[in-house]
Design a protein around this motif. Structure first.
Motif, PDB file in Angstrom:
ATOM      1  N   GLY A  77     -11.246  13.400   9.921  1.00  0.00           N
ATOM      2  CA  GLY A  77     -12.420  13.780   9.142  1.00  0.00           C
ATOM      3  C   GLY A  77     -13.446  14.494  10.000  1.00  0.00           C
ATOM      4  O   GLY A  77     -13.222  14.800  11.171  1.00  0.00           O
ATOM      5  N   ALA A  78     -14.579  14.777   9.409  1.00  0.00           N
ATOM      6  CA  ALA A  78     -15.638  15.499  10.101  1.00  0.00           C
ATOM      7  C   ALA A  78     -16.314  14.606  11.139  1.00  0.00           C
ATOM      8  O   ALA A  78     -16.130  13.391  11.156  1.00  0.00           O
ATOM      9  CB  ALA A  78     -16.665  15.982   9.094  1.00  0.00           C
ATOM     10  N   GLU A 132     -18.898  20.037  11.097  1.00  0.00           N
ATOM     11  CA  GLU A 132     -19.447  18.940  10.325  1.00  0.00           C
ATOM     12  C   GLU A 132     -18.840  18.963   8.928  1.00  0.00           C
ATOM     13  O   GLU A 132     -18.031  19.818   8.583  1.00  0.00           O
ATOM     14  CB  GLU A 132     -20.979  19.036  10.300  1.00  0.00           C
ATOM     15  CG  GLU A 132     -21.576  18.862  11.689  1.00  0.00           C
ATOM     16  CD  GLU A 132     -23.077  18.729  11.684  1.00  0.00           C
ATOM     17  OE1 GLU A 132     -23.676  18.809  10.607  1.00  0.00           O
ATOM     18  OE2 GLU A 132     -23.646  18.540  12.779  1.00  0.00           O
ATOM     19  N   ARG A 133     -19.238  18.026   8.120  1.00  0.00           N
ATOM     20  CA  ARG A 133     -18.567  17.773   6.858  1.00  0.00           C
ATOM     21  C   ARG A 133     -18.529  18.991   5.934  1.00  0.00           C
ATOM     22  O   ARG A 133     -17.498  19.306   5.344  1.00  0.00           O
ATOM     23  CB  ARG A 133     -19.280  16.617   6.157  1.00  0.00           C
ATOM     24  CG  ARG A 133     -18.523  16.046   4.998  1.00  0.00           C
ATOM     25  CD  ARG A 133     -19.083  14.690   4.634  1.00  0.00           C
ATOM     26  NE  ARG A 133     -18.331  14.073   3.566  1.00  0.00           N
ATOM     27  CZ  ARG A 133     -18.445  12.789   3.232  1.00  0.00           C
ATOM     28  NH1 ARG A 133     -19.264  12.018   3.905  1.00  0.00           N
ATOM     29  NH2 ARG A 133     -17.734  12.288   2.252  1.00  0.00           N
ATOM     30  N   SER A 134     -19.621  19.717   5.877  1.00  0.00           N
ATOM     31  CA  SER A 134     -19.691  20.859   4.966  1.00  0.00           C
ATOM     32  C   SER A 134     -18.893  22.059   5.453  1.00  0.00           C
ATOM     33  O   SER A 134     -18.663  23.000   4.699  1.00  0.00           O
ATOM     34  CB  SER A 134     -21.155  21.268   4.767  1.00  0.00           C
ATOM     35  OG  SER A 134     -21.702  21.695   6.001  1.00  0.00           O
ATOM     36  N   ARG A 148     -16.010   6.300   0.660  1.00  0.00           N
ATOM     37  CA  ARG A 148     -15.670   7.628   1.169  1.00  0.00           C
ATOM     38  C   ARG A 148     -15.647   8.603  -0.001  1.00  0.00           C
ATOM     39  O   ARG A 148     -15.037   8.328  -1.036  1.00  0.00           O
ATOM     40  CB  ARG A 148     -14.340   7.601   1.902  1.00  0.00           C
ATOM     41  CG  ARG A 148     -13.175   7.137   1.056  1.00  0.00           C
ATOM     42  CD  ARG A 148     -11.994   6.751   1.879  1.00  0.00           C
ATOM     43  NE  ARG A 148     -12.185   5.451   2.532  1.00  0.00           N
ATOM     44  CZ  ARG A 148     -11.198   4.747   3.061  1.00  0.00           C
ATOM     45  NH1 ARG A 148      -9.968   5.214   3.025  1.00  0.00           N
ATOM     46  NH2 ARG A 148     -11.437   3.582   3.622  1.00  0.00           N
ATOM     47  N   ASN A 163     -12.736  14.693   3.815  1.00  0.00           N
ATOM     48  CA  ASN A 163     -13.474  15.089   5.027  1.00  0.00           C
ATOM     49  C   ASN A 163     -14.413  14.000   5.529  1.00  0.00           C
ATOM     50  O   ASN A 163     -15.179  14.234   6.465  1.00  0.00           O
ATOM     51  CB  ASN A 163     -14.295  16.352   4.743  1.00  0.00           C
ATOM     52  CG  ASN A 163     -13.416  17.518   4.344  1.00  0.00           C
ATOM     53  OD1 ASN A 163     -12.285  17.627   4.809  1.00  0.00           O
ATOM     54  ND2 ASN A 163     -13.921  18.384   3.480  1.00  0.00           N
ATOM     55  N   SER A 164     -14.357  12.839   4.943  1.00  0.00           N
ATOM     56  CA  SER A 164     -15.267  11.756   5.320  1.00  0.00           C
ATOM     57  C   SER A 164     -15.131  11.398   6.805  1.00  0.00           C
ATOM     58  O   SER A 164     -14.015  11.289   7.322  1.00  0.00           O
ATOM     59  CB  SER A 164     -14.977  10.518   4.474  1.00  0.00           C
ATOM     60  OG  SER A 164     -15.711   9.407   4.951  1.00  0.00           O
ATOM     61  N   PRO A 165     -16.227  11.196   7.493  1.00  0.00           N
ATOM     62  CA  PRO A 165     -16.167  10.842   8.924  1.00  0.00           C
ATOM     63  C   PRO A 165     -15.486   9.509   9.208  1.00  0.00           C
ATOM     64  O   PRO A 165     -15.064   9.268  10.334  1.00  0.00           O
ATOM     65  CB  PRO A 165     -17.658  10.764   9.306  1.00  0.00           C
ATOM     66  CG  PRO A 165     -18.369  11.567   8.291  1.00  0.00           C
ATOM     67  CD  PRO A 165     -17.598  11.399   7.028  1.00  0.00           C
TER      68      PRO A 165
END
Length: 209
Positions: free
Chosen positions: A86-87, A53-55, A75, A79-81
């Protein structure tokens, strides 16, 4: 319900076995079968799936574009989905899929599965068997004699028998279990339920407990 007992040569021995109507003659309950099979399949899942995930991703946290006015999605960083690479949002995490079922529900499910096999005449009884050594060709010869070689076979033994188990282990459409290991999924998954003679009594005792 009475069934003839066959020997490993495929001939009738003259003996008869009576199947307990309290097990093989009940009206099957489809819902408890579904529950038990669902639990069995859930218990087979490892639950080790995981995505970042993003973190958890590495990458700059610099804000790429301003928050408003670009006309596109906002964004925060690389790492933005919403970006390729990205995540993942709400990705899978390790979890345990198993759940509890009451003993009486599981017992009724097994009885229902056995009742279906009895209704469809997919149960055979064979004399208690034992091989001198693990030999797959001996097991294949027995299956051919009983005319079940073309079927998906579940052999139920009263107790562990290493030679019989090893003789059938390499056969793709054959599974060997003991009466105490009997489960709803395995019963329904076969097209011929082959019971060793002593297994009939062992199954009766299983449901009395």
């Amino acid at each position: 319900m009475e069934l003839s007992v066959f020997n490993i040569s495929g001939k009738e021995t003259g003996k008869k076995v009576t199947l307990n109507d309290a097990i093989y003659g009940i009206e099957p309950n489809d819902h408890v079968i579904w529950l038990d099979v669902k639990q069995y399949m859930a218990n087979q899942r490892q639950g080790t799936h995981k995505s970042k995930e993003r973190s958890e991703m590495s990458g700059s946290t610099r804000k790429l574009i301003r928050q408003k006015g670009s006309g596109g999605a906002r964004r925060g960083d690389i790492n933005s989905p919403v970006l390729v690479g990205g995540a993942r949002v709400f990705g899978p995490r390790p979890r345990n899929y198993s759940f509890k079922l009451n003993k009486k529900v599981k017992a009724l499910a097994r009885k229902s599965a056995l009742a279906y096999k009895a209704k469809e005449n997919q149960i055979m009884v064979v004399e208690d068997l034992s091989f001198d050594a693990p030999k797959t060709k001996d097991f294949v010869a027995m299956a051919n004699s009983l005319q079940v070689a073309d079927k998906k076979l579940l052999l139920v033994l009263p107790d562990q028998n290493k030679n019989v188990y090893l003789s059938a282990r390499n056969l793709q459409r054959v599974k060997v279990i003991t009466a105490s290991e009997l489960n709803t999924y395995s019963i329904l998954d076969c097209t011929c339920l082959l019971l060793a003679e002593s297994s009939v009594a062992a199954i009766d005792n299983l449901f009395k407990a």
